[in-house]
Every structure is written in C-alpha cells, then in structure tokens.
Design a protein around this motif. Sequence first.
Motif, PDB file in Angstrom:
ATOM      1  N   LEU A 229       0.833  -1.201   0.000  1.00 31.57           N
ATOM      2  CA  LEU A 229       0.000   0.000   0.000  1.00 31.57           C
ATOM      3  C   LEU A 229       0.863   1.243   0.000  1.00 31.57           C
ATOM      4  O   LEU A 229       0.577   2.206  -0.724  1.00 31.57           O
TER       5      LEU A 229
ATOM      6  N   LEU B 258       0.775   4.304  -2.702  1.00 33.10           N
ATOM      7  CA  LEU B 258       0.468   5.682  -2.332  1.00 33.10           C
ATOM      8  C   LEU B 258       1.602   6.627  -2.723  1.00 33.10           C
ATOM      9  O   LEU B 258       1.349   7.747  -3.185  1.00 33.10           O
TER      10      LEU B 258
ATOM     11  N   SER C 204       0.869   9.079   3.437  1.00 34.53           N
ATOM     12  CA  SER C 204       1.047   7.741   2.875  1.00 34.53           C
ATOM     13  C   SER C 204       1.478   6.757   3.956  1.00 34.53           C
ATOM     14  O   SER C 204       0.962   5.631   4.034  1.00 34.53           O
TER      15      SER C 204
ATOM     16  N   SER D 152      -0.653   3.546   5.541  1.00 39.04           N
ATOM     17  CA  SER D 152      -0.027   2.230   5.384  1.00 39.04           C
ATOM     18  C   SER D 152       0.144   1.504   6.708  1.00 39.04           C
ATOM     19  O   SER D 152       0.323   0.283   6.708  1.00 39.04           O
TER      20      SER D 152
ATOM     21  N   LYS E  28      -2.144   0.940   8.690  1.00 38.48           N
ATOM     22  CA  LYS E  28      -3.418   0.210   8.852  1.00 38.48           C
ATOM     23  C   LYS E  28      -3.877   0.205  10.307  1.00 38.48           C
ATOM     24  O   LYS E  28      -4.601  -0.712  10.744  1.00 38.48           O
TER      25      LYS E  28
ATOM     26  N   VAL F 154      -7.203   8.406  -2.109  1.00 45.85           N
ATOM     27  CA  VAL F 154      -6.448   7.351  -1.420  1.00 45.85           C
ATOM     28  C   VAL F 154      -7.038   7.062  -0.042  1.00 45.85           C
ATOM     29  O   VAL F 154      -7.035   5.909   0.413  1.00 45.85           O
TER      30      VAL F 154
ATOM     31  N   SER G 243      -8.415   3.255   0.913  1.00 46.36           N
ATOM     32  CA  SER G 243      -7.370   2.552   1.662  1.00 46.36           C
ATOM     33  C   SER G 243      -7.824   2.052   3.020  1.00 46.36           C
ATOM     34  O   SER G 243      -7.026   1.458   3.757  1.00 46.36           O
TER      35      SER G 243
END
Length: 276
Positions: free
Chosen positions: A110, A114, A140, A144, A146, A170, A174
């Motif tokens: 990911l 990004l 980003s 990422s 998460k 994004v 995402s």
Amino acid sequence: MISIKNLGFSYTKKQQPLFHQLDCELQAGSIAGLLGKNGAGKTTLLKLMIGLLFPTEGQVSIMGHQPAKREPSLLQDIYFLPEEFYIPGISMAKYVKANAGFYPRFDQDLLKRLISDFELPETKSLQKLSYGQKKKFLISFALSTKCRLLVLDEPTNGLDIPSKGIFRKVLAGSLDEDQLVIISTHQVRDVENLIDRVLMLENGRFIMQKDLFDISSQLNFSTASSAEGENVLYSEMVPGGYRVITPQTNGNSNVDIELLFNAISHGTEKMKAYVQ
C-alpha cells in the motif's frame, strides 16, 4: 472504538477548564470530521484522545484501553499525524525501516502504491522535499500503518489542488471496516465528501454530534434567489443568489458542511435548536 465520558481538562489549575463534562462515542468503520473555530480546543481534544494529554476529570477509552497509560498494545494501533511535524534528513526507505516495525499491520505494498499516486521522489532525502511533499509522504505512511485509529490534524494543509484530490481518493480507497479516522480541519471543502459523522466544538462543548445521513434527512441545502421565507433556517449570499438551509421535506439532500458550520456558529437559536 472511542468512548469519552464526563471529560474535563485544563492546562493549569488556575485556568478555567477548556472542557467540562464532554461526552462522545465514535465507532469503527467511519470517518469523523472534528470542526470548530480557532481556539475551540480541537487539537487538545485529539491529544486527549490518544494519550498525549491527560484528563483532569472523566475518562477516555479506546478499544477498552485508557490511552493515558500509553500501553504498547494500544499504541501499535494508533497513528497521529499532527499539523506541525519534524521529519529527519533520511531517505524514505530508511524512515520506513526505522518506523514500520512499530505497527504490526503495516502494508508495504500500500505504501508503494500511495507514494506512486502522490508522485513522490523515493530516492530524495526527506529534508529536501517541499512541505507539501513531506505531508504527502506522512499521509502515505499513516494510511499504510493500517492502524485501527488514525488521527489526522489538518491533513490537507500544504497540499496543492491536485494533491487534495488524490488525498480524498487514497483515503476513501485505503480503509478497512475496522478502522476509524478522525480528521480535524478548517478546510471543510477538502474533506466534506469523505466525512460520515460531524463533530462541532464550541466553548468547550459539542454543539453537534450527528451522522451525515441524519443531517441530510433533517435539513435541505439549496440555492435560492431570495433568503426570505418562514422556513429558511439560515442563509448566506453567494454569486447569483443565496445558499439556504431549510427543513427537509423531500427525503435527503447533499450536506454543505461549511454552510452548516457557519449556520450553527453564527445562526439563530432556532437553527441551533433544530440540529440538537
């Protein structure tokens, strides 16, 4: 996900409390927008939520944990992107190598996507990037991780118009259902098509906590040639006429969050009472 009960806070004992008996409930699977005037306490509230400040009364709970205890099992699931930040003079790869390990759910694929979407120069030192590029890299990285809780303070500040569009794209594409995103911003137009729930702070209390669906089922946002009429709850002059808020009679309408914020902050008591 987040439960705030009877929250009180002041920076010193001599100061009048910034918050008093503040209550809020936020669930995973949504994006909440935290709005308020300058000095309303938005950033302070964010820091109380994630344990960088400590309540003077009441409690904050995140996924059953008290963030003030700074437990690693909770911190690995929280990411905070502040408005003002420091970024070291190292490459993106070294930054990721040094920090990604703190987040068990970190998604390297990911991050690569990004970085490509934001057109960032991967080999350049982070210190040599422009402010907007640094912000895009940190956004980003944040996505990422998460993390189940992402807290973003003024994330679109410093982004140019194309980058704001990419940010919306994004962010919307995402997230997982078990994640909660809280965005504190003055740039309402940048995020209004992302937000599921609106939180408005004023004078140390919430003057609104509502899902966008509930707002759209109660209020109609439209353009009219006149601001007159018994059913007009609030109006603002715009080129070619007025933007008006009236009671909803036709089901649902698109919510103009900036107009709504102005209406509640500067509108009549009738308007404030209508949304509470």
